[in-house]
Scaffold this motif. Structure first.
Motif, PDB file in Angstrom:
ATOM      1  N   GLN A  73       0.838  -1.206   0.000  1.00 52.30           N
ATOM      2  CA  GLN A  73       0.000   0.000   0.000  1.00 52.30           C
ATOM      3  C   GLN A  73       0.871   1.254   0.000  1.00 52.30           C
ATOM      4  O   GLN A  73       0.537   2.246  -0.642  1.00 52.30           O
TER       5      GLN A  73
ATOM      6  N   VAL B 239      -9.352   4.004  -5.147  1.00 54.59           N
ATOM      7  CA  VAL B 239      -9.661   2.759  -4.439  1.00 54.59           C
ATOM      8  C   VAL B 239      -8.621   2.486  -3.353  1.00 54.59           C
ATOM      9  O   VAL B 239      -8.965   2.101  -2.238  1.00 54.59           O
ATOM     10  N   THR B 240      -7.349   2.707  -3.659  1.00 52.31           N
ATOM     11  CA  THR B 240      -6.310   2.463  -2.648  1.00 52.31           C
ATOM     12  C   THR B 240      -6.421   3.452  -1.492  1.00 52.31           C
ATOM     13  O   THR B 240      -6.185   3.087  -0.346  1.00 52.31           O
TER      14      THR B 240
ATOM     15  N   ARG C 101      -9.333   2.332   0.741  1.00 48.68           N
ATOM     16  CA  ARG C 101      -9.075   1.098   1.475  1.00 48.68           C
ATOM     17  C   ARG C 101      -8.055   1.268   2.593  1.00 48.68           C
ATOM     18  O   ARG C 101      -7.921   0.404   3.432  1.00 48.68           O
ATOM     19  N   ARG C 102      -7.307   2.347   2.566  1.00 47.70           N
ATOM     20  CA  ARG C 102      -6.262   2.564   3.557  1.00 47.70           C
ATOM     21  C   ARG C 102      -6.897   2.747   4.932  1.00 47.70           C
ATOM     22  O   ARG C 102      -7.822   3.544   5.089  1.00 47.70           O
TER      23      ARG C 102
END
Length: 149
Positions: free
Chosen positions: A4, A123-124, A127-128
């Motif tokens: 990530q 999206v990343t 999601r973090r």
């Protein structure tokens, strides 16, 4: 190693690269003759400047959502103008197929790439996991009847 942590900067750089590519292509087309086309020429120059400026801002650091939305808007505008110029025309200007070659194909790929990278990046970010914060509480003086002073 946490993927990530590597993914967000890679997507930021890729987005900046595709935006800069789109800006460069539009600047090149402007210089190569589009500057003489009424209304379309200045729009090509504006798109080039906005793309390159946004790409530079993306490279500087992690941008807020508004900057990412502006980058998406510029990419959508370029793709929309491309589609309109080949169908209904834009201010009386029409083109056919994938001309001029190879700029038309490269411009399409850059615009689509920008939108794809922005979507993956969003999206990343979503999601973090958020950092744990202590619960919000009112200041001490807010629980008394009179403010400090």
């Amino acid at each position: 190693m946490n993927t990530q942590r590597l993914l967000a900067p890679a997507l930021r750089s890729a987005t900046a690269a595709t935006l800069a590519t789109s800006g460069f292509l539009h600047a090149q087309l402007y210089v190569d003759g589009y500057r003489f086309i009424h209304v379309i020429g200045p729009l090509f120059l504006l798109q080039a400047a906005a793309s390159i400026a946004l790409a530079a801002l993306l490279v500087i650091g992690t941008p807020p959502l508004l900057l990412r939305a502006a980058a998406a808007g510029v990419a959508l505008g370029a793709l929309g103008g491309f589609a309109a110029s080949r169908t209904v025309g834009v201010f009386g200007f029409t083109e056919h197929g994938l001309q001029p070659e190879p700029q038309a194909v490269l411009s399409l790929l850059a615009g689509i790439g920008t939108l794809l990278f922005l979507a993956l990046w969003q999206v990343t970010v979503a999601r973090r996991p958020r950092a744990a914060r202590p619960p919000a509480r009112a200041p001490d003086w807010a629980t008394t009847r009179t403010p400090p002073g």
